[in-house]
Design an enzyme around this catalytic site. Structure first.
Site, short mmCIF file in Angstrom:
data_model
loop_
_atom_site.label_atom_id
_atom_site.label_comp_id
_atom_site.label_asym_id
_atom_site.label_seq_id
_atom_site.Cartn_x
_atom_site.Cartn_y
_atom_site.Cartn_z
CE LYS A 189 0.84 -1.93 6.55
NZ LYS A 189 0.33 -0.58 6.73
CD GLN A 196 0.84 2.61 4.96
OE1 GLN A 196 0.48 1.43 4.87
NE2 GLN A 196 1.42 3.08 6.04
CG ASP A 251 -4.92 -0.10 9.39
OD1 ASP A 251 -4.12 -0.91 9.86
OD2 ASP A 251 -4.60 0.79 8.58
#
Ligand code: NAP
Length: 295
Positions: A53, A97, A120
């Site tokens: 990422k 994460q 997200d």
């Protein structure tokens, strides 16, 4: 029949190049898009995802405000960092994460992220928006799957899609997106409680497999010409590899190539799309603070 192997890497690279162009334009208008990726601990898979990422952020010209925290970080400490990032007007997106260490409540953490920065798409506000078809951040992997299908021109209207898996991050949202009017599939969702799953998959025009178990979808479960999207990422021990493992999906890829019309490889299929959609969501978030509405 031999399937077309869907090149997710190439499709994702095109999307990322488009994002980079728009980022340039935003910067000319005085807005520097910025994402904060928070990693707690050193789970090897998570470290590898976060590295990917961050590399994509650099390539897109998006500012990187990533935070690496030790495994011992408390829930309170993590929530405080999220609160600071929520209030920081220079930060467009916040991503935590997953999975988090067991002593931290994931739900509490996801709820703490400001929905307008939840790139997200996991906050209940964004999940709700997805359900009722309102604008909001779409979760990256499910959205990436829909973009893949559209980009390669797969006919979805009126088709039967079977989704294997009902997780909050893949199975449920991708099922919902497939059933939306603009995609227009009839959707069946399978899980560990499904009896005779093969009787359902054999009828499917499109199968999305997100079980996290190798060999979930085998050749005998698929009709000729079906489209298979393999979301799974499984680490299989392999002493011939420097890393000591190789990645496989949830499907018997080599058998299915012989029977399907289109199939995604692992790696190189859905994974790159997830990162591309994350860049796109971050860009969209940054556009909201740009005064030039053509951005
Ligand atoms: P998850 O939370 O473990 O959910 C797995 C789902 O599959 C569950 O709903 C489970 O059913 C179902 N399932 C498991 N084994 C099954 C079987 N044999 N038959 C039918 N259903 C079965 O996993 P996830 O987070 O959705 O992730 C799925 C996979 O995708 C993992 O390999 C993950 O690493 C990968 N992934 C990849 C990306 C990417 O960017 N490429 C992104 C996210 C996830 P129950 O609900 O009944 O337990």
């Amino acid at each position: 029949m031999s399937a077309v192997i869907i090149d997710g890497k190439k499709i994702a690279a095109d999307i990322r190049a488009g994002v980079a162009e728009k980022v340039k334009k935003l910067k000319e208008n005085g807005v520097e898009p910025c994402l904060a990726v928070i990693l707690v601990g050193e789970n090897p898979a998570s470290v590898s995802y976060v590295t990917g990422k961050r590399k994509a952020l650099a390539e897109a010209g998006i500012a990187d405000r990533s935070v690496n925290l030790p495994e011992s970080t408390t829930e309170e400490g993590l929530l405080k960092i999220i609160d600071e990032l929520n209030k920081d007007n220079d930060v467009d997106g916040i991503l935590v994460q997953l999975p988090l260490p067991k002593h931290i409540d994931e739900d509490k953490v996801l709820l703490a992220i400001e929905p307008s920065k939840d790139v997200d798409g996991f906050h209940p506000v964004n999940v709700g928006n997805l359900m009722i078809g309102r604008k909001g951040f779409l979760p990256c992997t499910p959205h990436g799957i829909i973009v893949l299908l559209k980009t390669i021109g797969i006919e979805t209207d009126g088709k039967h899609a079977v989704v294997i898996g009902r997780s909050n991050i893949v199975g449920k949202p991708v099922s919902m997106l497939l059933a939306r009017k603009d995609v227009n599939c009839t959707v069946t969702i399978c899980h560990t409680g499904t009896k005779n799953m093969a009787e359902l998959t054999i009828q499917a025009d499109i199968i999305v497999v997100a079980s996290g178990r190798p060999h979930t979808l085998t050749k005998d479960m698929v009709k000729d010409g079906a489209v298979v999207i393999d979301v799974g990422v499984n680490r299989i021990p392999d002493s011939s590899k420097k890393s000591g493992f190789r990645l496989t999906g949830d499907c018997d890829f080599y058998d299915l190539v012989e029977k399907t019309s289109f199939i995604t490889p692992v790696p190189g299929g859905v994974g790159p799309m997830t990162i591309a959609m994350l860049m796109q969501n971050t860009l969209e978030s940054a556009c909201a603070r740009c005064l030039d509405y053509s951005c």
